[in-house]
Motif scaffolding. Structure first.
Motif, PDB file in Angstrom:
ATOM      1  N   GLN A  10       0.965  -1.166  -0.108  1.00  0.00           N
ATOM      2  CA  GLN A  10      -0.007  -0.109  -0.019  1.00  0.00           C
ATOM      3  C   GLN A  10       0.892   1.270  -0.058  1.00  0.00           C
ATOM      4  N   LEU A  11       0.494   2.359  -0.649  1.00  0.00           N
ATOM      5  CA  LEU A  11       1.263   3.602  -0.845  1.00  0.00           C
ATOM      6  C   LEU A  11       0.442   4.448  -0.301  1.00  0.00           C
ATOM      7  N   THR A  12       0.955   5.001   0.550  1.00  0.00           N
ATOM      8  CA  THR A  12       0.106   6.476   1.114  1.00  0.00           C
ATOM      9  C   THR A  12       0.846   7.620   1.287  1.00  0.00           C
ATOM     10  N   GLY A  13      -0.259   8.784   0.929  1.00  0.00           N
ATOM     11  CA  GLY A  13       0.497  10.131   0.974  1.00  0.00           C
ATOM     12  C   GLY A  13      -0.418  10.757   2.085  1.00  0.00           C
ATOM     13  N   TYR A  14      -0.635  11.949   1.436  1.00  0.00           N
ATOM     14  CA  TYR A  14      -1.286  13.060   2.091  1.00  0.00           C
ATOM     15  C   TYR A  14      -2.841  12.825   1.776  1.00  0.00           C
ATOM     16  N   ASN A  15      -3.258  12.204   0.683  1.00  0.00           N
ATOM     17  CA  ASN A  15      -4.406  12.038   0.146  1.00  0.00           C
ATOM     18  C   ASN A  15      -5.257  11.052   1.075  1.00  0.00           C
ATOM     19  N   ALA A  16      -6.489  10.857   1.351  1.00  0.00           N
ATOM     20  CA  ALA A  16      -7.107   9.686   2.049  1.00  0.00           C
ATOM     21  C   ALA A  16      -7.125   8.615   1.374  1.00  0.00           C
ATOM     22  N   SER A  17      -7.036   8.569   0.012  1.00  0.00           N
ATOM     23  CA  SER A  17      -7.257   7.186  -0.649  1.00  0.00           C
ATOM     24  C   SER A  17      -5.796   6.510  -1.033  1.00  0.00           C
ATOM     25  N   PRO A  18      -5.529   5.415  -0.597  1.00  0.00           N
ATOM     26  CA  PRO A  18      -4.055   4.947  -0.812  1.00  0.00           C
ATOM     27  C   PRO A  18      -4.175   4.490  -2.234  1.00  0.00           C
ATOM     28  N   ALA A  19      -2.831   4.248  -2.608  1.00  0.00           N
ATOM     29  CA  ALA A  19      -2.472   3.762  -4.109  1.00  0.00           C
ATOM     30  C   ALA A  19      -1.795   2.141  -3.793  1.00  0.00           C
ATOM     31  N   THR A  20      -1.549   1.699  -4.781  1.00  0.00           N
ATOM     32  CA  THR A  20      -0.873   0.457  -4.677  1.00  0.00           C
ATOM     33  C   THR A  20       0.884   0.484  -5.251  1.00  0.00           C
ATOM     34  N   ALA A  21       1.777   0.015  -4.747  1.00  0.00           N
ATOM     35  CA  ALA A  21       3.137  -0.013  -5.307  1.00  0.00           C
ATOM     36  C   ALA A  21       3.764  -1.388  -5.542  1.00  0.00           C
ATOM     37  N   CYS A  24       1.382   7.768  -7.568  1.00  0.00           N
ATOM     38  CA  CYS A  24       1.315   8.670  -6.385  1.00  0.00           C
ATOM     39  C   CYS A  24      -0.262   8.990  -6.049  1.00  0.00           C
ATOM     40  N   PRO A  25      -0.601   8.634  -4.726  1.00  0.00           N
ATOM     41  CA  PRO A  25      -2.101   8.878  -4.335  1.00  0.00           C
ATOM     42  C   PRO A  25      -2.253  10.451  -4.375  1.00  0.00           C
ATOM     43  N   ASP A  26      -1.173  11.502  -4.178  1.00  0.00           N
ATOM     44  CA  ASP A  26      -1.702  12.964  -4.323  1.00  0.00           C
ATOM     45  C   ASP A  26      -1.692  13.407  -5.587  1.00  0.00           C
ATOM     46  N   CYS A  27      -0.908  13.115  -6.593  1.00  0.00           N
ATOM     47  CA  CYS A  27      -0.922  13.733  -7.683  1.00  0.00           C
ATOM     48  C   CYS A  27      -1.174  12.755  -8.962  1.00  0.00           C
ATOM     49  N   GLY A  28      -1.396  11.691  -8.670  1.00  0.00           N
ATOM     50  CA  GLY A  28      -2.038  10.418  -9.672  1.00  0.00           C
ATOM     51  C   GLY A  28      -0.837  10.162 -10.694  1.00  0.00           C
ATOM     52  N   ARG A  29       0.346  10.333 -10.722  1.00  0.00           N
ATOM     53  CA  ARG A  29       1.043  10.150 -11.784  1.00  0.00           C
ATOM     54  C   ARG A  29       1.925   8.709 -11.441  1.00  0.00           C
ATOM     55  N   ALA A  30       1.962   7.737 -12.268  1.00  0.00           N
ATOM     56  CA  ALA A  30       2.714   6.379 -12.237  1.00  0.00           C
ATOM     57  C   ALA A  30       4.103   6.761 -12.607  1.00  0.00           C
TER      58      ALA A  30
END
Length: 122
Positions: free
Chosen positions: A9-20, A89-95
């Motif tokens: 799980q890849l987390t940042g400042y955004n509430a919804s995490p992404a995957t790594a 990135c869960p904040d800016c959405g760039r792979a």
């Protein structure tokens, strides 16, 4: 030496995490010793080569010798290293490819290449 591809799980400042996705290389004791000796030999060879550089050898030889010892013990203790890591990135959405460094441990903090925010792989 074995390689595994793991999803975290890849987390940042955004509430919804992404995957790594992280490719992790594991070493057995024999392989770690061989890898540590290779690092030690590389830096000690650089120290020997630096002997012939006038004036600079006063700094280069001890530096390469000490860093060789550091590399030896660092590699000897590294059971797993991260070979590659990718995620969105869960904040800016760039792979992007993530800079994880050498030794693998969870959790790990990385920086987004685009928005420069700190991300956590957990």
């Amino acid at each position: 030496m074995t390689e595994q591809i793991k999803t975290y799980q890849l987390t940042g400042y955004n509430a919804s995490p992404a995957t790594a996705t992280v490719t992790v290389r594991s070493f057995e004791k024999k392989e770690r010793i061989r890898r540590a000796l290779k690092g030690l030999g590389t830096f000690w060879a650089a120290a020997l080569g630096s002997v012939f550089i006038p004036v600079a050898h006063f700094l280069l030889v001890p530096s390469f010798a000490l860093y060789g010892a550091y590399a030896f013990f660092d590699r000897l203790g590294a059971r797993q290293i991260a070979v590659a890591a990718e995620g969105t990135c869960p904040d800016c959405g760039r792979a992007q490819k993530l800079e994880t460094g050498g030794r693998w441990q969870v959790p790990t903090e990385v920086a987004c290449r685009h928005c420069q925010r700190m991300l956590r792989i957990s």
